[in-house]
Write a protein that holds these residues in place. Structure first.
Motif, PDB file in Angstrom:
ATOM      1  N   LEU A  25       0.343  -1.129  -0.065  1.00 17.39           N
ATOM      2  CA  LEU A  25      -0.210  -0.135  -0.215  1.00 17.39           C
ATOM      3  C   LEU A  25       1.041   1.009  -0.066  1.00 17.39           C
ATOM      4  O   LEU A  25       0.807   1.893  -0.249  1.00 17.39           O
ATOM      5  N   THR A  26       2.261   1.213   0.316  1.00 18.79           N
ATOM      6  CA  THR A  26       3.267   1.889   0.574  1.00 18.79           C
ATOM      7  C   THR A  26       3.802   2.956  -1.013  1.00 18.79           C
ATOM      8  O   THR A  26       3.594   3.627  -2.020  1.00 18.79           O
ATOM      9  N   ASP A  31       2.509   5.556  -6.088  1.00 16.93           N
ATOM     10  CA  ASP A  31       2.111   5.644  -7.442  1.00 16.93           C
ATOM     11  C   ASP A  31       0.769   6.747  -8.072  1.00 16.93           C
ATOM     12  O   ASP A  31       0.840   7.590  -8.441  1.00 16.93           O
ATOM     13  N   LEU A  32       0.508   6.781  -6.687  1.00 12.78           N
ATOM     14  CA  LEU A  32      -0.992   7.421  -6.944  1.00 12.78           C
ATOM     15  C   LEU A  32      -1.078   8.900  -7.048  1.00 12.78           C
ATOM     16  O   LEU A  32      -1.300   9.886  -7.625  1.00 12.78           O
ATOM     17  N   PHE A  33      -0.168   8.899  -5.816  1.00  7.08           N
ATOM     18  CA  PHE A  33       0.024  10.453  -5.766  1.00  7.08           C
ATOM     19  C   PHE A  33       0.534  11.136  -6.546  1.00  7.08           C
ATOM     20  O   PHE A  33       1.309  12.696  -6.624  1.00  7.08           O
ATOM     21  N   SER A  34       1.812  10.440  -6.926  1.00 11.36           N
ATOM     22  CA  SER A  34       3.118  11.123  -8.550  1.00 11.36           C
ATOM     23  C   SER A  34       2.280  11.619  -8.746  1.00 11.36           C
ATOM     24  O   SER A  34       2.882  12.929  -9.469  1.00 11.36           O
ATOM     25  N   TYR A  35       1.608  11.302  -9.636  1.00 12.71           N
ATOM     26  CA  TYR A  35       0.652  12.294 -10.196  1.00 12.71           C
ATOM     27  C   TYR A  35       0.799  13.646  -9.696  1.00 12.71           C
ATOM     28  O   TYR A  35       0.660  14.803 -10.743  1.00 12.71           O
ATOM     29  N   LEU A 141      -6.781  -0.884  15.139  1.00 14.83           N
ATOM     30  CA  LEU A 141      -5.397  -0.809  15.537  1.00 14.83           C
ATOM     31  C   LEU A 141      -4.504  -1.152  14.241  1.00 14.83           C
ATOM     32  O   LEU A 141      -3.763  -0.085  13.644  1.00 14.83           O
ATOM     33  N   VAL A 142      -4.947  -2.466  13.886  1.00 14.67           N
ATOM     34  CA  VAL A 142      -3.887  -3.134  13.313  1.00 14.67           C
ATOM     35  C   VAL A 142      -4.198  -2.511  11.287  1.00 14.67           C
ATOM     36  O   VAL A 142      -2.985  -2.213  10.543  1.00 14.67           O
ATOM     37  N   VAL A 143      -5.259  -2.506  10.539  1.00 16.69           N
ATOM     38  CA  VAL A 143      -5.606  -2.359   9.727  1.00 16.69           C
ATOM     39  C   VAL A 143      -5.148  -0.778   9.689  1.00 16.69           C
ATOM     40  O   VAL A 143      -5.408  -0.024   8.582  1.00 16.69           O
ATOM     41  N   GLY A 144      -5.346   0.027  10.750  1.00  9.44           N
ATOM     42  CA  GLY A 144      -4.940   1.449  11.235  1.00  9.44           C
ATOM     43  C   GLY A 144      -3.567   1.910  10.543  1.00  9.44           C
ATOM     44  O   GLY A 144      -3.146   2.932   9.470  1.00  9.44           O
ATOM     45  N   ALA A 145      -2.667   1.188  11.314  1.00  4.18           N
ATOM     46  CA  ALA A 145      -1.013   1.314  10.814  1.00  4.18           C
ATOM     47  C   ALA A 145      -0.899   0.370   9.776  1.00  4.18           C
ATOM     48  O   ALA A 145      -0.022   1.309   8.511  1.00  4.18           O
ATOM     49  N   VAL A 146      -1.522  -0.465   8.817  1.00 11.17           N
ATOM     50  CA  VAL A 146      -1.519  -0.502   7.155  1.00 11.17           C
ATOM     51  C   VAL A 146      -2.035   0.402   6.299  1.00 11.17           C
ATOM     52  O   VAL A 146      -1.324   0.505   5.346  1.00 11.17           O
ATOM     53  N   LEU A 147      -2.995   1.082   6.896  1.00 15.18           N
ATOM     54  CA  LEU A 147      -3.392   2.306   6.394  1.00 15.18           C
ATOM     55  C   LEU A 147      -3.171   3.549   5.576  1.00 15.18           C
ATOM     56  O   LEU A 147      -3.135   4.473   5.811  1.00 15.18           O
ATOM     57  N   THR A 148      -1.523   3.424   7.024  1.00  6.72           N
ATOM     58  CA  THR A 148      -0.688   4.499   7.124  1.00  6.72           C
ATOM     59  C   THR A 148       0.149   4.450   5.558  1.00  6.72           C
ATOM     60  O   THR A 148       1.280   5.167   4.907  1.00  6.72           O
ATOM     61  N   GLY A 149       0.154   3.377   4.950  1.00  8.05           N
ATOM     62  CA  GLY A 149       1.125   3.064   3.779  1.00  8.05           C
ATOM     63  C   GLY A 149       0.877   4.300   2.795  1.00  8.05           C
ATOM     64  O   GLY A 149       1.588   4.459   2.685  1.00  8.05           O
ATOM     65  N   PRO A 150      -0.424   4.024   2.530  1.00  5.38           N
ATOM     66  CA  PRO A 150      -0.869   5.111   1.231  1.00  5.38           C
ATOM     67  C   PRO A 150       0.172   6.801   1.425  1.00  5.38           C
ATOM     68  O   PRO A 150      -0.150   7.040   0.498  1.00  5.38           O
ATOM     69  N   PRO A 151      -0.513   7.122   2.609  1.00  5.20           N
ATOM     70  CA  PRO A 151       0.024   8.459   3.050  1.00  5.20           C
ATOM     71  C   PRO A 151       1.102   8.260   2.639  1.00  5.20           C
ATOM     72  O   PRO A 151       2.008   9.723   2.768  1.00  5.20           O
ATOM     73  N   PRO A 180       8.609  -1.477  -6.451  1.00  2.00           N
ATOM     74  CA  PRO A 180       8.172  -2.658  -5.789  1.00  2.00           C
ATOM     75  C   PRO A 180       7.338  -3.397  -6.506  1.00  2.00           C
ATOM     76  O   PRO A 180       7.212  -4.910  -6.090  1.00  2.00           O
ATOM     77  N   LEU A 181       8.249  -4.162  -7.779  1.00  3.89           N
ATOM     78  CA  LEU A 181       8.043  -4.763  -8.469  1.00  3.89           C
ATOM     79  C   LEU A 181       8.803  -6.227  -7.345  1.00  3.89           C
ATOM     80  O   LEU A 181       8.218  -7.469  -8.018  1.00  3.89           O
ATOM     81  N   LEU A 182      10.041  -5.768  -6.614  1.00  2.39           N
ATOM     82  CA  LEU A 182      10.575  -6.684  -6.299  1.00  2.39           C
ATOM     83  C   LEU A 182       9.742  -7.204  -5.276  1.00  2.39           C
ATOM     84  O   LEU A 182      10.093  -8.142  -4.358  1.00  2.39           O
ATOM     85  N   LEU A 183       8.691  -6.326  -4.457  1.00  3.37           N
ATOM     86  CA  LEU A 183       7.459  -7.668  -3.881  1.00  3.37           C
ATOM     87  C   LEU A 183       6.305  -8.282  -4.263  1.00  3.37           C
ATOM     88  O   LEU A 183       6.121  -8.747  -3.395  1.00  3.37           O
ATOM     89  N   VAL A 184       7.071  -8.780  -5.349  1.00  3.84           N
ATOM     90  CA  VAL A 184       6.280  -9.335  -5.727  1.00  3.84           C
ATOM     91  C   VAL A 184       6.332 -10.918  -5.625  1.00  3.84           C
ATOM     92  O   VAL A 184       5.716 -11.963  -5.018  1.00  3.84           O
ATOM     93  N   PRO A 185       7.437 -11.473  -5.750  1.00  2.57           N
ATOM     94  CA  PRO A 185       8.511 -12.791  -4.989  1.00  2.57           C
ATOM     95  C   PRO A 185       8.650 -12.860  -4.220  1.00  2.57           C
ATOM     96  O   PRO A 185       8.065 -14.101  -3.171  1.00  2.57           O
ATOM     97  N   VAL A 186       8.483 -12.131  -2.803  1.00  2.00           N
ATOM     98  CA  VAL A 186       8.448 -11.912  -1.643  1.00  2.00           C
ATOM     99  C   VAL A 186       7.274 -12.244  -1.495  1.00  2.00           C
ATOM    100  O   VAL A 186       6.974 -12.791  -0.746  1.00  2.00           O
ATOM    101  N   ALA A 187       6.033 -11.796  -1.771  1.00  2.00           N
ATOM    102  CA  ALA A 187       4.911 -12.982  -1.797  1.00  2.00           C
ATOM    103  C   ALA A 187       3.982 -13.232  -2.094  1.00  2.00           C
ATOM    104  O   ALA A 187       3.367 -14.283  -1.174  1.00  2.00           O
ATOM    105  N   LEU A 188       4.931 -14.251  -3.544  1.00  2.00           N
ATOM    106  CA  LEU A 188       4.515 -15.666  -3.433  1.00  2.00           C
ATOM    107  C   LEU A 188       5.242 -16.060  -2.602  1.00  2.00           C
ATOM    108  O   LEU A 188       4.277 -17.324  -2.453  1.00  2.00           O
TER     109      LEU A 188
END
Length: 443
Positions: A25-26, A31-35, A141-151, A180-188
């Motif tokens: 989400l980071t 990607d989203l806010f770069s525009y 609390l956990v969802v809130g912490a994860v949702l700091t990723g986009p900002p 972030p493409l490097l995250l793909v094999p880690v997630a797999l």
């Protein structure tokens, strides 16, 4: 031989899902806010871009986000969340690389649409996974912490743009989005599949193994497969009016967020601030969302996510109205931070509220459709902002203009029930102690 106690192993395993979702989400936020962070550079890039066409491309990217949210939000409940998570990250990472090397504005615009589709697919999937693996008692609390990723991604995009846009290298900001493409094999390798999804497909043994490894309940009866369509579940048992209300609130929230985040640097530039300083206001907006999300998520554990969503909408409305008074720079800084909490921070808590309202089996679909319909507001936001940027007193007109949907969102949200009406599912029950035999990862 590993002598680590099963409970401690489960605790370590429980960190895998939120950490992977936070990282993804980071990247999503970057990607989203770069525009918005690169609009000042885009307008002077030699491609003949005007504020109108820049707003149109921002809206086009959000059409892609809409498509991604609707399609992936449903497919995650049909095909599996792990698969959609990985696919979404790969799609928007490759599309960002194309934006970074695009030879023309047309290619750039097409790549922004594709990137939007990947971005839209990730958010409902990541929140659904995080919400399920967090368990009921610490979900906010956990969802809130994860949702700091986009900002946080917005902060990183702002920092990159502040250093690259003034020197004419705005496309480099997008090229960095391929990392972030490097995250793909880690997630797999590490990301597990949703136990609720596995049980709904009759794969109870696999579901129990995953649940035990992550401190979730095991031995839960299997839900009937195919008894109700994922979208139909959002309107079953009298939930239709609430579902429509949540969609309306998302429209108001996302119109405010994407209108402000797309045009804030350009509006501040027209107000007399330099290019780097103008982009810096987007950094402050994102920073306010990070701090606000963490504080609001902590308070939501006590007062509920709905109360914090209402607080955020109110804060955004007041901050935007006060910005229209053209205060001193120090006050502007404070108000932009508060607007960030009340804008993107509110959206994060709204996502948490939706995730807690629907049962686990329909959670990704509920989030996907709420966010997907909400993207209608997001799509309108940049084009709406393009109109006010060209007006006289752009700060005054845009501030008041974006305060209106925030106020409407607060009014609609006040009429909706607190989360928790939905019948709890297996993933919503208190976690059972894991057994050593089942404490292994199944992906």
């Amino acid at each position: 031989m590993d002598h680590t106690p099963p409970a401690r192993t489960a605790q370590r395993s429980a960190l895998v899902v939120p950490v992977l979702c936070w990282l993804a989400l980071t990247a999503d936020g970057y990607d989203l806010f770069s525009y918005g962070a690169t609009v000042p550079g885009l307008l002077t890039a030699g491609w003949g871009v005007t504020p109108g066409t820049a707003g149109a491309v921002a809206s086009l990217a959000l059409v892609g986000v809409l498509c991604g949210s609707l399609v992936a939000g449903t497919l995650t409940d049909l095909l599996g969340r792990r698969r959609l998570f990985v696919t979404s990250v790969a799609v928007f990472s490759v599309a960002m690389l194309v934006c970074g090397i695009a030879p023309s504005f047309e290619v750039f615009a097409a790549a922004r649409f594709v990137a939007g589709a990947g971005i839209g697919g990730l958010l409902p999937t990541a929140i659904a996974l995080t919400s399920e693996f967090a368990g009921q008692h610490r979900r906010s609390l956990v969802v809130g912490a994860v949702l700091t990723g986009p900002p946080l991604g917005g902060v990183l995009a702002s920092v990159a743009a502040m250093n690259l846009v003034p020197s004419g290298h705005f496309q480099w900001v997008y090229g960095l989005g391929v990392i972030p493409l490097l995250l793909v094999p880690v997630a797999l390798r590490l990301l597990p599949e949703s136990p609720a999804f596995l049980r709904a497909r009759g794969r109870s043994a696999e579901a129990d193994a995953v649940a035990a490894a992550h401190g979730l309940p095991t031995g839960v009866p299997t839900a009937p497969a195919g008894s109700r369509s994922p979208v139909g579940a959002l309107f079953a048992d009298g939930q239709g009016p609430v579902t429509l209300g949540l969609w309306a609130v998302n429209v108001c929230s996302l119109l405010t967020v994407f209108g402000v985040s797309t045009w804030l640097p350009q509006i501040m530039n027209k107000a007399g601030y330099g290019v780097s300083s103008s982009i810096g206001f987007l950094l402050l907006y994102s920073a306010g969302a990070i701090v606000g999300t963490l504080v609001a998520a902590t308070l939501a554990e006590r007062v509920g996510a709905k109360a914090m969503v209402l607080t955020g909408f109110t804060a955004a409305t007041l901050a935007l109205v006060l910005l229209a008074t053209r205060p001193a720079t120090a006050v502007v800084v404070l108000l932009v931070v508060v607007a960030g909490f009340g804008g993107l921070g509110t959206q994060n808590l709204l996502n948490d509220h939706v995730a807690g309202y629907y049962p686990a089996a329909a959670r990704a679909t509920g989030l996907g459709w709420a966010l997907g319909v909400g993207r209608l507001g997001a799509i309108a936001g940049p084009s709406y902002g393009a109109l006010v940027v060209g007006a006289g007193n752009a700060v005054v007109v845009s501030s008041l203009g974006f305060a209106v949907p925030a106020l409407i969102g607060a009014l609609v949200m006040s009429r909706l029930p607190r989360r928790g009406r939905a019948v709890p599912s297996a993933a919503d029950l208190p976690p059972a102690p894991p057994t050593s035999a089942a404490a292994q990862r199944v992906s």
